[in-house]
Design an enzyme around this catalytic site. Sequence first.
Site, PDB file in Angstrom:
ATOM      1  N   SER A 171      52.691  33.909  37.449  1.00 56.55           N
ATOM      2  CA  SER A 171      53.707  34.818  36.917  1.00 56.55           C
ATOM      3  C   SER A 171      55.110  34.274  37.198  1.00 56.55           C
ATOM      4  O   SER A 171      55.436  33.174  36.765  1.00 56.55           O
ATOM      5  CB  SER A 171      53.501  36.221  37.505  1.00 56.55           C
ATOM      6  OG  SER A 171      54.341  37.161  36.900  1.00 56.55           O
ATOM      7  N   ASP A 417      49.095  39.216  27.176  1.00 55.52           N
ATOM      8  CA  ASP A 417      49.920  39.361  28.376  1.00 55.52           C
ATOM      9  C   ASP A 417      51.058  40.343  28.108  1.00 55.52           C
ATOM     10  O   ASP A 417      51.864  40.143  27.196  1.00 55.52           O
ATOM     11  CB  ASP A 417      50.490  38.001  28.786  1.00 55.52           C
ATOM     12  CG  ASP A 417      50.972  37.971  30.231  1.00 55.52           C
ATOM     13  OD1 ASP A 417      51.497  38.997  30.704  1.00 55.52           O
ATOM     14  OD2 ASP A 417      50.831  36.920  30.867  1.00 55.52           O
ATOM     15  N   HIS A 445      47.217  39.403  32.668  1.00 56.89           N
ATOM     16  CA  HIS A 445      48.222  38.701  33.465  1.00 56.89           C
ATOM     17  C   HIS A 445      47.733  38.329  34.868  1.00 56.89           C
ATOM     18  O   HIS A 445      48.122  37.290  35.406  1.00 56.89           O
ATOM     19  CB  HIS A 445      49.472  39.576  33.562  1.00 56.89           C
ATOM     20  CG  HIS A 445      50.653  38.899  34.176  1.00 56.89           C
ATOM     21  ND1 HIS A 445      51.361  37.899  33.536  1.00 56.89           N
ATOM     22  CD2 HIS A 445      51.263  39.083  35.379  1.00 56.89           C
ATOM     23  CE1 HIS A 445      52.353  37.501  34.310  1.00 56.89           C
ATOM     24  NE2 HIS A 445      52.320  38.197  35.429  1.00 56.89           N
TER      25      HIS A 445
END
Length: 468
Positions: A171, A417, A445
């Site tokens: 991320s 996502d 994610h």
Amino acid sequence: MAAIQPARLLSRKAHLVPGQLHVTELFFEVPRNYSQPSAGTFKLFGRTVRKHETPIIPHSPKELESMDKLPYLVFLEGGPGFGNREPQESPLTRYALNRGYQLLFLDYRGTGLSTPINTDALRTLDSPQAQADYLKLFRADNIVRDSEAVRLCLTADLPDDRKKWSVFGQSFGGFVALTYLSKHPRGLREVFMTGGLAPIKRTAEEVYRATYKKTVERNQAYYHKFPEDIAAVHRIAKYLTEKCGVALPSGGTLTVQRLLTLGISFGTHGGLDSVHALILKMITDLDQFSFLTRSALTAFEGHLPFDTNPIYAILHEPIYCYKPGIASSWAAYSVGLSLPLFSWLNPALPLPSATSTPLHFSGEMVYPFHFDTYPTLAELKPAAEILAAHDAWDPLYDEAQLARNEVPVYAASFVDDMFVDFELARETAALVKGIQVFETNNMYHNAVRARTDEVLGQLFRMRDDSID
């Protein structure tokens, strides 16, 4: 800016963790401001991890020395604003150790045990402007400088072929990895990232226009799976409106607006179910007691821990201020106000009735009202306003360097996502020379934690296989 100097190692303490892990706890000292080395220092904390085995025949001194010289893989945590988990809790640990790496979990400055941001310390600064100037030092550019300083420290005695290290960004950690590739590629052997192809040419407003669309899709999936929650969410919202908000056990207020930020969980594996479980708990309280119990309110607080991780709120939008001249300007809020499905962002407007449109939850967005409903953030609201207006940010990426990149990069990108828009991620991938990307529409994610073997297996297959 002068060349980065090695971090100063302050302490090193090793111990064994059940499960055959040898963990070393490290504290380093680095400049607070690399442009002004005399302006003080920060302490950084990290843990190195390698396998611990009890051999039949004790290791020789030479074998023990070789264990300390295993190549490093550095985990770059998501966020921004979160420290690392314990090594034994990380999904990467077993996989990486079995691949022959030693791992480094380095808490970013301002997080975990690395001089963490907290309101008590910020109160010692004499004005909101001073607080804002201090908080400007905690973006990805300085995180990368810290990482390089630590690399120079830890690899000083290693042979030349071991001085570079690998990084793995999840991320926001992928955003950091792209800054690393832009600013200090010579320190990198290879880069892995999952859900982290940052929109490096897009403003915060453009990012949120994209991510709101995916957030609407996830709301549709939620209400399709739990249609009974249409009425339940409306009823909870009505209760909160009638009560003018409800005090939370740790301080702050549960309002309709804050309730509807639970949708941040929709972007993760199991997220729909976790939100439903909380809504079910809350509506059951109203059915049985006509009020929300401490148990339900405490469970709610655990979903968005901004009070203990304030960087996530106060520096979230600035991660999209990729060059000078761009201010974040509460972009998520301004974009949301323009979308009818998120009209609840304007408290002056009435909520739609339960028989019409379901109340839509927001996604990974930070709003001005967060700084009214969280006690820790409330103290930082003047500084947050200054940061939202600030437009003299240093550049985070170097497109020319990325275009001539020579560092192997392996990325996982997720079609659905909700946090990092897939099309914008594709746009970024096209800018990085030599990158290999695994794309899938059956993961979300947090797949590196929820579907560890599948994700890591794909990434390392890309590294190990050759493509003509």
